[in-house]
Enzyme design. Structure first.
Site, PDB file in Angstrom:
ATOM      1  N   ASN A  10      -4.381  -5.963  -3.582  1.00  0.00           N
ATOM      2  CA  ASN A  10      -5.526  -5.582  -2.718  1.00  0.00           C
ATOM      3  C   ASN A  10      -6.689  -5.570  -3.553  1.00  0.00           C
ATOM      4  O   ASN A  10      -6.959  -4.711  -4.334  1.00  0.00           O
ATOM      5  CB  ASN A  10      -5.314  -4.157  -1.969  1.00  0.00           C
ATOM      6  CG  ASN A  10      -6.508  -3.752  -1.027  1.00  0.00           C
ATOM      7  OD1 ASN A  10      -7.620  -4.306  -0.898  1.00  0.00           O
ATOM      8  ND2 ASN A  10      -6.344  -2.641  -0.640  1.00  0.00           N
ATOM      9  N   GLU A 389       0.293   0.267   4.962  1.00  0.00           N
ATOM     10  CA  GLU A 389      -0.340  -1.236   4.887  1.00  0.00           C
ATOM     11  C   GLU A 389       0.424  -1.901   4.225  1.00  0.00           C
ATOM     12  O   GLU A 389       0.687  -3.207   4.221  1.00  0.00           O
ATOM     13  CB  GLU A 389      -1.904  -1.000   4.880  1.00  0.00           C
ATOM     14  CG  GLU A 389      -2.537  -0.485   6.011  1.00  0.00           C
ATOM     15  CD  GLU A 389      -4.079   0.031   5.288  1.00  0.00           C
ATOM     16  OE1 GLU A 389      -3.959   0.994   4.517  1.00  0.00           O
ATOM     17  OE2 GLU A 389      -4.940  -0.578   5.641  1.00  0.00           O
TER      18      GLU A 389
END
Ligand code: ADP
Length: 402
Positions: A10, A389
């Site tokens: 990320n 996530e």
């Protein structure tokens, strides 16, 4: 069942979060954060888990280091120290904030996808360019592995026009894609899947309101397992009150600030994104824990910020009864949703018209990673589900390479 490890990345504008996740069990074997990119104190922190044993580490990355140096450190130092783990990584999954209208699901990254992510950079100027740097660095580090993009906007691509078109000249949508996209889609999707399992309802029958409350916050109406409305808009600025973002407001305030008070547009943008929300109202902090502490100690700004946050959030939740009709559950997630019993209590009390009945013991129990229902057995269900996530990204990556 054999391990199916995925490296999940990320990349933010000044940080990079990484984790090696078992896509089957969701277990993270190694995870970390590299931050302060471009500054003297750029650093990297990580932890590894072997069985129940966790070990934590932290190193300086060298002054002014950024994504490329962080990727090199992750591959050449951290993963190199765990060669068996490194060898078992099957794919690299990337969180990508904005996929515009082009991406309504996760995809294997090729040149066309990279161009698409680049084309969406005008909609997410802080995030998408950083994702591209991360993808290119990961391609160099793992040339043999598939790279997968998982978009925060994708889950909301099912919204009908009545939910995503602004009441502006339609031409702005037709010619410039000015519309609502919504964010946090990966988290809302995880909540939907987990709630379905927990409640014993098939995803395609599930009606849910999902409140992801972190530093950024959004509420999503999920009907029959798909997103039909969400509070964030073309950018993450729209919607409920957030840590430092103002959420919905009268757009004329922008003209007033510029025309009458001499603000530049950049200053207004900065103010509404970084100095508003809980921080702006309380004049104390953007951090919910600090707001709760201030409120307990009689800080008036903190109490007002808390009141406005809960009131505006409850109004959003109530409004989603319009697209949903029937609600199987209201779910709280994100750092605030998973931990703040006080905010959940206030919001549930504001929603008493729907007969939600808070169970105080359950509400206090469902914190710090603990999933659970927080309402009484009679009446509608409100519950806490810790989001994950990274696991969704790992699962999507595995599905795509299979
Ligand atoms: P991000 O959007 O950056 O991922 P998080 O989901 O980590 O944010 O949420 C951060 C927010 O969660 C902060 O406002 C923080 O104060 C809040 N939070 C974390 N732990 C607690 C807690 N125990 N009580 C209340 N709020 C908490």
């Amino acid at each position: 069942m054999s391990n199916k490890y995925v490296l999940v990345l990320n990349c933010g504008s000044s940080s990079l979060k990484f984790a090696v996740i078992d896509a089957i069990s969701g277990e993270d074997l190694l995870s970390g954060l590299s931050e302060c990119f471009g500054l003297e104190d750029a650093c990297i922190k990580w932890k590894t888990r072997v069985g129940q044993q966790e070990s934590k580490h932290q190193e300086s990355l060298g002054a002014f280091s950024a994504h490329t140096e962080a990727m090199a450190y992750i591959v050449d130092t951290i993963l190199a120290a765990h060669p068996t783990l490194k060898q078992q990584i099957l794919a690299v999954g990337h969180r990508v904030v904005h996929g515009g209208e082009q991406f309504s699901g996760s995809v294997i990254i090729n040149d066309e996808v990279l161009q698409g992510i680049e084309a969406c950079a005008t909609l997410a100027p802080l995030h998408n360019p950083a994702h591209i740097i991360g993808i290119l660095a990961a391609k160099v580090a793992f040339p043999q592995l598939a790279q997968i993009a998982v978009f925060d906007t994708a889950f909301h691509q099912t919204m009908p026009q009545k939910a995503f078109i602004y009441a502006l000249p339609y031409q702005l949508y037709r010619e410039h894609s000015i519309r609502r996209f919504g964010m946090h889609g990966t988290s809302h999707r995880y909540i939907c899947q987990t709630a379905a399992k927990t409640l014993g309802i098939a995803v395609e029958d599930l009606n849910l309101i999902s409140a992801h409350l972190g530093n950024g916050a959004s509420v999503t109406a999920i009907k029959a397992g798909i997103s039909v409305d969400t509070s964030m808009g073309m950018t993450p600025l729209e919607g409920v009150v957030m840590g430092t973002r103002c959420g919905d407001l009268d757009p004329s305030i922008i003209f007033y600030l510029v025309q009458n008070l001499g603000y530049s547009l950049k200053e207004v943008e900065d103010m509404m994104n970084k100095q508003s929300g809980l921080l702006g109202i309380s004049e104390l902090t953007n951090d919910c824990r600090g707001i709760e502490e201030g409120h307990a100690n009689g800080h008036k700004g903190a109490s007002l910020a808390l009141d406005i946050f809960c009131y505006r959030l409850a109004k959003y939740i109530a409004s989603y009864t319009v697209p949903l009709g029937r609600i199987d559950a209201l779910v709280f997630t994100g750092g605030i949703g998973e931990n703040s019993a006080l905010i959940r209590q206030k919001v549930i009390e504001l929603l008493s018209i729907f007969n939600f009945k808070l169970d105080r013991q359950r509400n206090l129990a469902a914190r710090f990673g603990q999933q659970g229902q927080i309402t009484a057995d009679t009446g509608p269900v409100a519950m806490v589900i810790p989001t994950n996530e990274e696991w969704v990204i790992a699962q999507d990556a595995l599905k795509l390479i299979d």
